[in-house]
Design a protein around this motif. Structure first.
Motif, PDB file in Angstrom:
ATOM      1  N   THR A 157      27.928   7.828  -8.687  1.00  0.00           N
ATOM      2  CA  THR A 157      27.129   8.904  -8.104  1.00  0.00           C
ATOM      3  C   THR A 157      27.570  10.188  -8.788  1.00  0.00           C
ATOM      4  O   THR A 157      28.644  10.241  -9.371  1.00  0.00           O
ATOM      5  N   LYS A 172      23.432  10.101   0.775  1.00  0.00           N
ATOM      6  CA  LYS A 172      22.122  10.006   0.103  1.00  0.00           C
ATOM      7  C   LYS A 172      22.284   9.593  -1.359  1.00  0.00           C
ATOM      8  O   LYS A 172      21.529   8.786  -1.878  1.00  0.00           O
ATOM      9  N   LYS A 230      19.827   2.015  -5.053  1.00  0.00           N
ATOM     10  CA  LYS A 230      18.442   1.727  -5.428  1.00  0.00           C
ATOM     11  C   LYS A 230      18.302   1.615  -6.941  1.00  0.00           C
ATOM     12  O   LYS A 230      17.645   0.747  -7.465  1.00  0.00           O
ATOM     13  N   SER A 231      18.938   2.573  -7.647  1.00  0.00           N
ATOM     14  CA  SER A 231      18.732   2.641  -9.103  1.00  0.00           C
ATOM     15  C   SER A 231      19.664   1.702  -9.860  1.00  0.00           C
ATOM     16  O   SER A 231      19.523   1.512 -11.061  1.00  0.00           O
ATOM     17  N   ARG A 287      23.011   5.964  -1.600  1.00  0.00           N
ATOM     18  CA  ARG A 287      21.776   5.168  -1.411  1.00  0.00           C
ATOM     19  C   ARG A 287      20.950   5.165  -2.692  1.00  0.00           C
ATOM     20  O   ARG A 287      20.461   4.133  -3.133  1.00  0.00           O
ATOM     21  N   GLU A 288      20.813   6.378  -3.277  1.00  0.00           N
ATOM     22  CA  GLU A 288      20.028   6.481  -4.520  1.00  0.00           C
ATOM     23  C   GLU A 288      20.651   5.618  -5.604  1.00  0.00           C
ATOM     24  O   GLU A 288      19.962   4.942  -6.363  1.00  0.00           O
ATOM     25  N   LYS A 289      21.974   5.626  -5.638  1.00  0.00           N
ATOM     26  CA  LYS A 289      22.693   4.850  -6.654  1.00  0.00           C
ATOM     27  C   LYS A 289      22.403   3.356  -6.479  1.00  0.00           C
ATOM     28  O   LYS A 289      22.133   2.637  -7.423  1.00  0.00           O
TER      29      LYS A 289
END
Ligand SMILES: Cc1cc2nc3c(=O)[nH]c(=O)nc-3n(C[C@H](O)[C@H](O)[C@H](O)COP(=O)(O)OP(=O)(O)OC[C@H]3O[C@@H](n4cnc5c(N)ncnc54)[C@H](O)[C@@H]3O)c2cc1C
Length: 494
Positions: free
Chosen positions: A229, A216, A223-224, A219-221
């Protein structure tokens, strides 16, 4: 926070202990006071003639060795801010790229720790069954009482219990156990996960597991667009060209050049006492009254200081154990070591039954700390699991460790340089119940307004943790002063 006018009558603050925690707190107090337009005078009491605590760098001819920490990871903004503040950003020394390679001693031979999932699958570090068990972490449900478990000594999970529950017993024995020895000089079976690695508890709580968290967060990384991470201890090991003591010298020089600071060396504080609404620091000579005192000495010393203030707080402090550790620095001619030493070094799982806890290949990590054509090894022995080894004299320790590393690294002949550094109480051990104990300590301190504790005994043993905590302690002290009545008496030596 309402801003106060700078007054001519400064708040008088005492700090006991001039290690990294005490010195960083002193500087943060000055900076935060300035930001709040508050007037302070800070007196630092250090037992030794020079400040620094564990951050000492030794020189022996052209060999440079660390007494305590080898370095710090560059992933803590508070440490980078502190370094910038004392003008040392340009003196930072990044560890060599070779230091990314790390090894474990498994079944008597050195195995490289794989750094990517693909390399892990191919590596022979763990048996196939253990790799499957590890992969099964994805399906292990989170522990039910996560978050509250650490509040009770009976339910506080050890690092080893966590490892076996989520990743399997072989992973725990071969990978987790030596990592805990390397960081804490401690035993995975004996340390509280929530106190030692709070991020692991957060990840399980927030994402349901470690692999789920990694996926997760990746994925967030993505996106941003961030490059890192925050799932694990990322960051690169750093020190300074002049070793870790350069940070202390920078800090001490900055503090000494500020007229709001008095740094007293050789001040062995025996007690902190309260009377007539002020705090007193008993050394030779004693000092006071202070509006607030921050005890930044290790818990075992703070226990003695606070006996008169609160016997209950002192009792809790005295029950925080410390692991002993010996650092054995050995220097050789390059030709006397067959191993390429291309890496950070090695750690040793307890199941190997060795006296060696681990060895760092210092000359590969930070080149330039030896005479030309030489190599420097930093070996560790002792720890919570093997305190008896500390009974050996220096010669005995060198002989013991040499016998263990000789065949591992292909060492011929005797070392050209050998230095033994003894830490009878090296690193605080956060046993199960540590966080519950911290709550008791905080409750006790709440009854003694103006008294604060900081340092590696409580909420993180690393240099980074001490520096990060210094910022929050400085905030708390100034918040407290914002509401405290002003004392009429002026500073005095007792
Ligand atoms: C061998 C070893 C290796 C380590 N490696 C690493 C590493 O690689 N990376 C990392 O981040 N951390 C490492 N650490 C941990 C790191 O050293 C500590 O986090 C840090 O030094 C703790 O700082 P401190 O100020 O809390 O305590 P200390 O450094 O212990 O300072 C406390 C100070 O209080 C003083 N004092 C004690 N009693 C009194 C008294 N009665 N009166 C006045 N002063 C007193 C002491 O003299 C000392 O100067 C290592 C520690 C050891 C021992």
């Amino acid at each position: 926070m309402p801003e106060k006018e700078v007054s001519t009558n400064p708040w008088r603050l005492g700090i006991v202990g001039g290690g990294i925690a005490g010195l960083a707190t002193a500087l943060d107090l000055l900076d935060e006071a300035e930001r709040r337009r508050s007037n302070v005078h800070v007196t630092v009491f250090e037992k030794e003639s020079e400040p620094g605590g564990n951050l000492r760098t030794l020189r022996h001819n052209d060999w440079q060795m660390e007494w305590g920490p080898n370095g710090f990871l560059d992933n803590e903004p508070a440490t980078l801010r502190l370094i910038e503040r004392v003008g040392l950003t340009n003196a930072l020394q990044r560890s060599a790229d070779a230091a990314r390679r790390r090894f474990l001693l498994v079944d008597g031979s050195l195995r490289e720790i794989p750094t990517s999932p693909g390399a892990f699958v191919k590596s022979d570090l763990l048996k196939t069954s253990a790799k499957f068990r590890m992969a099964g972490e994805f399906f292990v449900p989170p522990r039910k009482n996560l978050g509250q478990a650490a509040e009770n000594v009976g339910t506080d999970e050890t690092i080893a219990e966590f490892g076996r529950r989520r990743l399997g017993s072989e992973f725990t024995r071969i990978m987790l156990d030596p990592m805990v020895k390397g960081i804490f000089g401690g035993e995975a079976e004996q340390l509280s996960l929530a106190a030692a690695f709070p991020r692991m508890v957060e990840l399980e709580q927030q994402y349901g597991g470690l692999f789920k968290a990694m996926i997760k967060l990746a994925r967030e990384k993505k996106k941003s667009g961030r490059s890192k991470t925050d799932a694990g201890p990322s960051g690169t090991l750093h020190s300074f060209e002049g070793g870790m003591n350069q940070l202390i010298r920078g800090l001490a020089d900055t503090l000494r050049s500020d007229e709001r600071v008095t740094l007293i060396g050789g001040a062995d504080v025996s007690r902190i006492t309260a009377r007539d609404g002020g705090w007193y620091v008993e050394a030779d000579p004693g000092h006071g009254p202070f509006d607030a005192v921050i005890d930044a000495a290790p818990a075992h010393a703070a226990a003695g200081h606070l006996e008169r203030v609160s016997s209950e707080v002192a009792r809790h402090l005295s029950l925080i154990p410390f692991a002993p550790m010996a650092v054995i620095a050995l220097g050789f001619d390059r030709t006397a070591v067959i191993h390429d030493l291309d890496g950070f070094g090695l750690l040793v799982p307890g199941s190997e039954n060795r006296d060696l806890l681990g060895a760092l290949w210092t000359s590969s990590i930070f080149p330039g700390r030896t005479p030309e054509g030489k190599v420097l090894l930093r070996c560790m022995a002792g720890g919570a699991g093997n305190p008896g080894v500390m009974d050996l004299d220096d010669e005995g320790l060198v002989t013991l460790i040499l016998a263990e590393i000789r065949s591992l690294m292909g060492i011929k002949g005797a070392p050209e340089m050998a230095r033994v550094i003894r830490h009878e109480r090296a690193i605080a051990q956060y046993l199960p119940g540590h966080l519950a104990r911290m709550k008791e300590i905080e409750a006790g301190l709440a009854a003694s307004p103006g008294l604060f504790l900081t340092g590696s005994s409580y909420r993180g043993i690393s240099v980074n943790s001490c520096v990060k905590e210094a910022e929050s302690v400085a905030d708390r002290v100034l918040d407290y002063l914002a509401d405290a009545p002003r004392r009429a008496a002026s500073p005095e030596a007792m």
